[in-house]
Every structure is written in C-alpha cells, then in structure tokens.
Design a protein around this motif. Structure first.
Motif, short mmCIF file in Angstrom:
data_model
loop_
_atom_site.label_atom_id
_atom_site.label_comp_id
_atom_site.label_asym_id
_atom_site.label_seq_id
_atom_site.Cartn_x
_atom_site.Cartn_y
_atom_site.Cartn_z
N ASP A 105 -1.82 0.89 -6.66
CA ASP A 105 -0.51 1.21 -6.17
C ASP A 105 -0.56 0.97 -4.42
OD1 ASP A 105 0.50 1.17 -8.85
OD2 ASP A 105 0.17 3.68 -8.57
N SER A 106 -1.46 1.60 -4.06
CA SER A 106 -1.49 1.58 -2.52
C SER A 106 -1.78 0.31 -2.08
CB SER A 106 -2.86 2.54 -2.09
OG SER A 106 -3.10 2.52 -0.85
N ALA A 107 -2.73 -0.39 -2.77
CA ALA A 107 -2.84 -2.04 -2.60
C ALA A 107 -1.51 -2.65 -2.40
CB ALA A 107 -4.05 -2.60 -3.15
N ARG A 108 -0.82 -2.38 -3.41
CA ARG A 108 0.41 -3.27 -3.77
C ARG A 108 1.39 -3.16 -2.53
NH1 ARG A 108 1.43 -1.89 -8.40
NH2 ARG A 108 2.98 -0.17 -8.08
N HIS A 109 1.46 -1.65 -2.26
CA HIS A 109 2.23 -1.61 -1.07
C HIS A 109 1.77 -2.02 0.22
CE1 HIS A 109 4.94 1.17 -3.33
NE2 HIS A 109 4.03 1.79 -3.70
N ALA A 110 0.39 -2.01 0.53
CA ALA A 110 -0.20 -2.34 1.71
C ALA A 110 0.30 -4.08 1.85
CB ALA A 110 -1.49 -2.14 1.72
N GLY A 111 0.18 -4.71 0.75
CA GLY A 111 0.26 -6.07 0.67
C GLY A 111 1.82 -6.53 0.94
N VAL A 112 2.77 -5.71 0.46
CA VAL A 112 4.13 -6.11 0.63
C VAL A 112 4.41 -5.45 2.16
CG1 VAL A 112 6.50 -4.84 0.18
CG2 VAL A 112 4.87 -5.57 -1.66
N GLY A 113 3.79 -4.55 2.68
CA GLY A 113 4.03 -4.00 3.94
C GLY A 113 3.70 -5.21 4.89
N ALA A 114 2.39 -5.68 4.65
CA ALA A 114 1.61 -6.78 5.52
C ALA A 114 2.46 -7.99 5.28
CB ALA A 114 0.33 -7.26 5.10
N GLY A 115 2.96 -8.33 4.33
CA GLY A 115 3.97 -9.37 4.13
C GLY A 115 5.13 -9.41 4.79
N LEU A 116 5.69 -8.45 4.90
CA LEU A 116 6.88 -8.03 5.78
C LEU A 116 6.95 -8.17 7.10
CD1 LEU A 116 8.72 -5.46 3.43
CD2 LEU A 116 9.16 -7.87 3.91
N ILE A 117 5.52 -7.70 7.76
CA ILE A 117 5.07 -7.53 8.86
C ILE A 117 4.98 -8.91 9.46
CG2 ILE A 117 3.35 -7.09 10.68
CD1 ILE A 117 3.49 -4.28 9.63
N SER A 118 4.46 -9.79 8.45
CA SER A 118 4.20 -11.28 8.97
C SER A 118 5.35 -11.75 9.22
CB SER A 118 3.51 -11.89 7.84
OG SER A 118 2.13 -11.36 7.66
#
Length: 140
Positions: free
Chosen positions: A45-58
């Motif tokens: 769950d944490s990795a999924r949130h981190a992935g979405v967050g990193a994508g949005l920051i990009s």
C-alpha cells in the motif's frame, strides 16, 4: 462442561510440557507469518502511494519546466517588439546564462561545506567496535 467455565477441561490443562512447547512453536510460527503478511500488505500500500506521488511530482515538474520555457519565450517576444528578434533572444539567453552561473557558484560554495561523512557517528562507531573487540579479548 464448557472449557471456559472448567479449566481442567481445556485442551492445555492436561497437556504435557512437550505438547505445550509444540503448541507454542506452532502459534509463534503462525503469528510471525501473519505479521509478515500484514507488513507486506502495508508495504505494498505504501509503495503504491509512493509511486502515485512520484508520478504526480514528475508531471508537476515537467509542467513547471514547460511553464518556464513559455515565460522565456514570452520574454523574447516582448523584447522583440522594440529590438530585432535575434537581439531579444540573445539578451534573454545571456540573462539566463548569468542566472545559471550565479546558481553554479552558490551550489559550489554549498558543496565545499559538505563533510565527507558524519564525523561524530564515525568516531562513535569506531569507539564501539574497539570496545567490542576489547571485551572479546578479555573473554578469550
């Protein structure tokens, strides 16, 4: 009778020490497996949130770069109203290079202040290692 009201009727009341240790081992193994499964789910769950967050920051960074490029083009266009386009582009490019040079000098000063490692931590770890070695030699 019900095991909850009569302790002697519970499965562990008449169990031998070996059986109790076996039950403890089984229950401990099950508990560890369950905890590992829970940790894996939480990590996913944490990795999924981190992935979405990193994508949005990009995406945000990319859009910010496009916005900056648009502002630079607008500056060239505004200067081209009073100067030839090549002169406007030359002036804006020179200003950008000056800003880049200032940023490089500031970053160089900051990098010169970086210590190669955390000196207090290194000293503390070396001291701990020496103490462990000393304790090991005393026991030998």
């Amino acid at each position: 009778m019900n095991p909850e009201t009569n302790p002697a009727a519970s499965p562990t009341a008449n169990a031998s020490l070996g059986e109790l240790l076996s039950q403890l081992s089984t229950q401990t193994s099950r508990l560890v497996r369950d905890e590992i499964r829970l940790a894996q789910k939480e990590f996913q769950d944490s990795a999924r949130h981190a992935g979405v967050g990193a994508g949005l920051i990009s995406v945000a960074g990319l859009l910010a770069v496009f916005g900056l490029l648009t502002l630079i083009a607008a500056a060239v266009a505004a200067l081209s109203l009073v100067l030839p386009v090549w002169a406007a582009a030359l002036i804006v490019g020179a200003v950008l290079l000056v800003i880049a040079g200032i940023a490089a000098l500031v970053s160089r000063r900051q990098l010169e202040q970086v210590t190669p490692a955390a000196p207090e931590t290194v000293t503390s770890v070396k001291k701990d290692i020496d103490e462990v070695k000393g304790a090991a030699h005393v026991r030998s």
